[in-house]
Design an enzyme around this catalytic site. Structure first.
Site, mmCIF file in Angstrom:
data_model
loop_
_atom_site.group_PDB
_atom_site.id
_atom_site.type_symbol
_atom_site.label_atom_id
_atom_site.label_comp_id
_atom_site.label_asym_id
_atom_site.label_seq_id
_atom_site.Cartn_x
_atom_site.Cartn_y
_atom_site.Cartn_z
ATOM 1 N N ASP A 112 35.287 -32.948 9.423
ATOM 2 C CA ASP A 112 36.610 -33.557 9.511
ATOM 3 C C ASP A 112 37.658 -32.773 9.911
ATOM 4 O OD1 ASP A 112 38.298 -35.625 8.848
ATOM 5 O OD2 ASP A 112 37.447 -36.087 7.017
ATOM 6 N N ASP A 163 40.933 -44.095 10.109
ATOM 7 C CA ASP A 163 40.004 -44.453 9.376
ATOM 8 C C ASP A 163 40.135 -46.183 9.281
ATOM 9 O OD1 ASP A 163 39.445 -42.069 8.725
ATOM 10 O OD2 ASP A 163 40.008 -42.291 6.357
HETATM 11 C C1 GLA Z 1 38.883 -38.620 6.415
HETATM 12 C C2 GLA Z 1 37.813 -39.288 7.209
HETATM 13 C C3 GLA Z 1 37.152 -40.236 6.380
HETATM 14 C C4 GLA Z 1 36.774 -39.556 5.175
HETATM 15 C C5 GLA Z 1 37.922 -38.865 4.329
HETATM 16 C C6 GLA Z 1 37.323 -38.029 3.064
HETATM 17 O O1 GLA Z 1 40.149 -39.450 6.486
HETATM 18 O O2 GLA Z 1 38.403 -39.830 8.429
HETATM 19 O O3 GLA Z 1 36.211 -40.806 7.001
HETATM 20 O O4 GLA Z 1 35.634 -38.578 5.465
HETATM 21 O O5 GLA Z 1 38.591 -38.015 5.449
HETATM 22 O O6 GLA Z 1 38.205 -37.223 2.672
#
Ligand code: GLA
Length: 405
Positions: free
Chosen positions: A154, A209
């Site tokens: 990430d 997301d």
């Molecule tokens: C980000 C990613 C998500 C998830 C969260 C976890 O938002 O895009 O897919 O992995 O972090 O904290």
């Protein structure tokens, strides 16, 4: 040999070692030649995860038929990690994962499945757990010793880090640790990873997301299935075996999508050669959810070895028609009814006689030739392209067909 020349030899050796490691550090070859398939904890469980859930999900991946359908990765997203020991080794949360990651990986492997973990290029993960910044090589060695097969990486809490540079450090660290790992780049499209990431990872997130909704957008960047599909659809030319656009994990089987919407969501991800990472609770799936996730004829579009991402071909009577070139000059078409009303179509192949087939020579596929049509959700033959295609498509639903000679 005096100390001076000894030092010189040592320095030369270190310099050569540095040069060789930099030249040969690279992405693992021959991984993810078709889009990776599996499950991840985030969409359903968020920060509330533990080893019992992960073990039971691995069991369910086998008993539900998903393993047979091609799903293999069981991935733990954010919040498995808690701190570092005095030597900097990353530690799993001992309350939720008392047996530790090695034991969990062994369990997942004993089911014939693969094991994935999550970390972050910044100092902290997006949920505030320890990130890998400054510990990349150490963490990669730890993952290798645990048996990790997939790493989602990430991009939160990064200060002034450059995305490409940060991801290359972890790529090199994984390569140096010598255990092949499918590497997911998750920086949400900000640095246009599709322009650089095929040399670095196997899949890269193209959007913020995904949310459990059909048509919605949040000001912090989260969005629904349709918004994500629209963004990802523009990047078709960057996908290829080993390197995939990733429009995020699936919401099929979570609470807000209707069955039609879940079917359309799954189909579009397959049409776009997206990684198929289920995001629901595999232990308690409805029959419909199981049938969607396990439709082998739809999955075959996603996993087609030609590795072409499908694209929006035409819009016809308010219906979007998506096309995906397949091996052996076959093609899949998805008729998507985005509207809120039932649509009846009569599609005349003579009016749309050719589809670009995505091959290097650019030669089009003639759909006005007499091709056989198979409906991939009904799972049966429904005529040929000699006759008009007549169908009724429910709101937010799809008709998906495969054209064969
Ligand atoms: C980000 C990613 C998500 C998830 C969260 C976890 O938002 O895009 O897919 O992995 O972090 O904290």
């Amino acid at each position: 040999m005096n100390t001076k020349s000894g030092n010189k030899i040592e320095l030369t050796f270190l310099f050569l070692l540095f040069i060789t490691t930099s030249i040969f550090a690279q992405k693992f070859e021959n991984l993810a030649l078709t889009p990776p398939m599996g499950w991840s904890s985030w969409n359903k469980f968020g920060v509330k995860i533990n080893e019992k859930i992960i073990r039971e999900v691995a069991d369910a991946m086998v008993s539900s038929g998903m393993k047979d359908a091609g799903y293999e990765y069981v991935n733990i997203d954010d919040c498995w990690q808690i701190s570092r020991d005095k030597n900097g080794n990353i530690l799993a949360d001992s309350i939720n994962f008392p047996s530790g990651m090695k034991a969990l990986a062994d369990y997942v492997h004993s089911k014939g499945l693969k094991f994935g973990l999550y970390s972050c290029a910044g100092s902290l993960t997006c949920a505030g757990r320890p990130g890998s910044r400054g510990f990349e090589y150490q963490d990669a060695r730890t993952y290798a010793s645990w048996g990790v097969d997939f790493l989602k990486y990430d991009f939160c809490n990064i200060d002034a880090q450059n995305a490409e540079g940060a991801y290359k450090i972890m790529r090199d660290a994984l390569f140096t640790a010598k255990r092949p790992v499918v590497f997911e780049i998750c920086e949400w499209g900000g640095s246009q990873p599709w322009t650089w990431a095929s040399k670095v990872g196997n899949l890269w997130r193209t959007t913020g997301d995904i949310m459990d909704c059909w048509d919605c957008e949040f000001n912090w960047g989260g969005s629904g299935v349709m918004q994500i599909a629209d963004k990802n659809s523009k990047l078709a030319k960057y996908a290829k075996p080993g390197s995939w656009n990733h429009p995020d994990m699936l919401e099929v089987g979570n609470k807000n999508l209707t069955d039609n919407e879940a079917r359309s969501h799954f189909t579009l991800w397959c049409m776009m050669a997206a990684p198929l990472i289920a995001g629901n609770d595999l232990r308690s799936m409805s029959q419909v959810t199981k049938e969607i996730l396990n439709n082998k004829e739809i999955i075959a579009l996603d996993q087609d070895s030609l590795g072409k991402q499908g694209f929006r071909w035409i819009v016809f009577n308010g219906i979007e028609v998506w096309a995906k070139p397949l091996r052996n000059d076959e093609i899949a078409l998805c008729f998507l009814n985005r509207s809120d009303v039932v649509k009846t179509i009569e599609f005349d192949w003579k009016e749309n006689p050719t589809i670009w087939n995505g091959n290097a020579d650019g030669s089009p596929i003639k759909v006005s030739d007499k091709l056989n049509i198979r409906d991939l959700w009904l799972k049966k033959a429904i005529g040929t392209t000699k006759e008009n295609l007549k169908k009724t498509i429910q709101p937010h639903d799809v008709l998906v067909i495969r054209l064969t000679k």
